[in-house]
Scaffold this active site. Structure first.
Site, PDB file in Angstrom:
ATOM      1  N   HIS A 230      -5.256  -4.412  -1.928  1.00  0.00           N
ATOM      2  CA  HIS A 230      -5.051  -3.376  -2.943  1.00  0.00           C
ATOM      3  C   HIS A 230      -4.965  -3.953  -4.355  1.00  0.00           C
ATOM      4  O   HIS A 230      -4.714  -3.200  -5.307  1.00  0.00           O
ATOM      5  CB  HIS A 230      -3.777  -2.584  -2.631  1.00  0.00           C
ATOM      6  CG  HIS A 230      -3.905  -1.710  -1.429  1.00  0.00           C
ATOM      7  ND1 HIS A 230      -4.309  -0.391  -1.495  1.00  0.00           N
ATOM      8  CD2 HIS A 230      -3.689  -1.963  -0.114  1.00  0.00           C
ATOM      9  CE1 HIS A 230      -4.340   0.122  -0.278  1.00  0.00           C
ATOM     10  NE2 HIS A 230      -3.959  -0.814   0.576  1.00  0.00           N
TER      11      HIS A 230
ATOM     12  N   LYS B 129     -11.599  -0.670  -0.876  1.00  0.00           N
ATOM     13  CA  LYS B 129     -10.760  -0.195  -1.981  1.00  0.00           C
ATOM     14  C   LYS B 129     -11.582  -0.270  -3.277  1.00  0.00           C
ATOM     15  O   LYS B 129     -12.438   0.561  -3.516  1.00  0.00           O
ATOM     16  CB  LYS B 129      -9.470  -1.010  -2.068  1.00  0.00           C
ATOM     17  CG  LYS B 129      -8.720  -1.181  -0.756  1.00  0.00           C
ATOM     18  CD  LYS B 129      -8.271   0.124  -0.155  1.00  0.00           C
ATOM     19  CE  LYS B 129      -7.315  -0.061   1.008  1.00  0.00           C
ATOM     20  NZ  LYS B 129      -7.879  -0.187   2.333  1.00  0.00           N
TER      21      LYS B 129
ATOM     22  N   SER C  42       0.789  -1.229   0.000  1.00  0.00           N
ATOM     23  CA  SER C  42       0.000   0.000   0.000  1.00  0.00           C
ATOM     24  C   SER C  42       0.821   1.278   0.000  1.00  0.00           C
ATOM     25  O   SER C  42       0.302   2.331  -0.366  1.00  0.00           O
ATOM     26  CB  SER C  42      -0.935   0.014   1.212  1.00  0.00           C
ATOM     27  OG  SER C  42      -0.191  -0.035   2.417  1.00  0.00           O
TER      28      SER C  42
END
Length: 400
Positions: free
Chosen positions: A213, A244, A185
């Site tokens: 992610h 996300k 990240s």
């Protein structure tokens, strides 16, 4: 020592950085105009620090589904999944995620953080060994501490170092838990998952990949790095979040292991936390349908990622090791980082400022995250703001 005295150094460091009313420690976004635009104070900004990778936070189908669930099932379940907090929609979401990932079982948690706590902290107890990438997310470290496992860190993205450490374990390696992330990240780089999967096949162990992610970002169908590299069969547990690419809140864990569902009866973060609200579950289900039906979102996301990455690298900034929807720019001291972050806000760009100890070598970085909803003109605007600050910084250095 008084109870709060331990925070004195933190208070001093924070006070040294905060010289204006606007600061990065919980920035107040006063108005949202679109997935990529908002207002901070009187300044209209391009939102380039939101993790909204597919731009689905204002997707009409997700909003409609959430509104309908809110009207029909209320604002919350007021109970844990083990009590009254498992509605039909929670079960349906787990079934749909299991189908998406091609896994036998999926467990949905209230946040991605809790998914890590609930799975890692339960699987890896005091008699277990975890081999952990050194740059793993704080929630993974916290989960390991909660479970009490022996933690062996290997150098970030260094498969050879992982293999050396596993060989030192001898027979114990076959029962160890290996943990990596799909996309990290902070720097936006990817785990060397092919090499790690090969090590696991040769030396044993269980492989857990946090795809927080990378779900919706990587892979032909958006299942993450394991799909992208063709090693899904080597991954024992997939962890992820809804905050996300799926534009909501919550987390999940998916596994093919026949006894994985037993974690529901052993995982304290699952047992003792109120379940996700019906509206959030409904919006995630709609977003998952969009992820599966609209691969063009991923195509657009990567076009934007390459545009921003190459644009900032071309300006001479120190960016991450590879193109990614996470585009970090490494700066100098925390004070320089703070001034740079404020300069971007003044130029209509919001990004995340990341400071030590979350960054190496005492440096600050600004972390951009790209969305499929960004237009090419918005990406150019972000690059232009960085270009103006680069010129300003050079002029300041000449005049000093």
């Amino acid at each position: 020592m008084a109870l709060f005295d331990k925070f004195a150094k933190l208070a001093q460091d924070r006070a040294a950085l905060i010289q204006t009313e606007l600061h990065p420690f919980g920035t107040r976004i006063d108005e949202i105009y679109s997935p990529t635009e908002g207002r901070i104070g009187s300044q209209r900004v391009v939102l380039a620090g939101t993790n909204n990778y597919l731009g689905l936070t204002l997707d009409p189908d997700s909003i409609k589904a959430a509104q309908q669930a809110l009207a029909e099932e209320g604002t919350g379940t007021t109970g844990s999944r083990m009590a009254n907090g498992s509605y039909g929609s929670h079960m349906a979401l787990e079934s749909e995620l299991a189908d998406f990932f091609g896994r036998r079982s999926v467990i949905v948690f209230s946040t991605g953080y809790q998914a890590n706590l609930g799975v890692i902290g339960t699987l890896a107890g005091p008699d277990d060994i975890v081999l952990l990438d050194a740059d793993s997310h704080a929630s993974i470290y916290d989960a390991c501490r909660m479970g009490g496992a022996q933690v062996i860190r290997f150098r970030h993205n260094d498969a050879a170092d992982l293999e050396r450490r596993m060989r030192r374990l001898g027979e114990q390696a076959k029962d160890a838990l290996i943990i990596v992330e799909g996309i990290y990240s902070m720097l936006g780089d990817q785990a060397p998952l092919r090499e790690i999967a090969d090590i696991k096949r040769r030396l044993g162990g269980y492989l857990l990949v946090d795809e927080a992610h990378s779900v919706g970002v990587l892979g032909q169908h958006g299942r993450g790095l394991a799909e992208e590299l063709g090693v899904e069969d080597d991954v024992d547990v997939v962890l992820g979040t809804f905050s996300k690419s799926l534009g909501a809140i919550g987390g999940f864990a998916a596994s093919q292991h026949p006894e994985f569902d037993l974690l529901r009866y052993a995982s304290r973060p699952y047992i003792f936390t109120a379940s996700p609200s019906p509206s959030s579950v409904a919006s995630v289900r709609a977003a998952l349908r969009a992820l599966r039906a609209r691969p063009e979102l991923r195509t657009r996301l990567w076009e934007n990622a390459h545009q921003l990455y190459s644009g900032l690298a071309g300006l001479g900034y120190q960016v991450g090791p590879q193109a990614s929807p996470v585009v970090p720019v490494v700066l100098g001291s925390p004070q320089q980082g703070m001034a740079f972050w404020l300069g971007l806000i003044e130029r209509g760009v919001y990004v995340n400022l990341v400071l030590p100890p979350a960054t190496p070598n005492g440096q600050a970085l600004v972390r951009c995250s790209v969305s499929a909803a960004h237009t090419s003109a918005q990406i150019d605007h972000i690059i232009g703001a960085f270009a103006e600050l680069a010129i300003t910084s050079r002029e300041a250095a000449v005049n000093s």
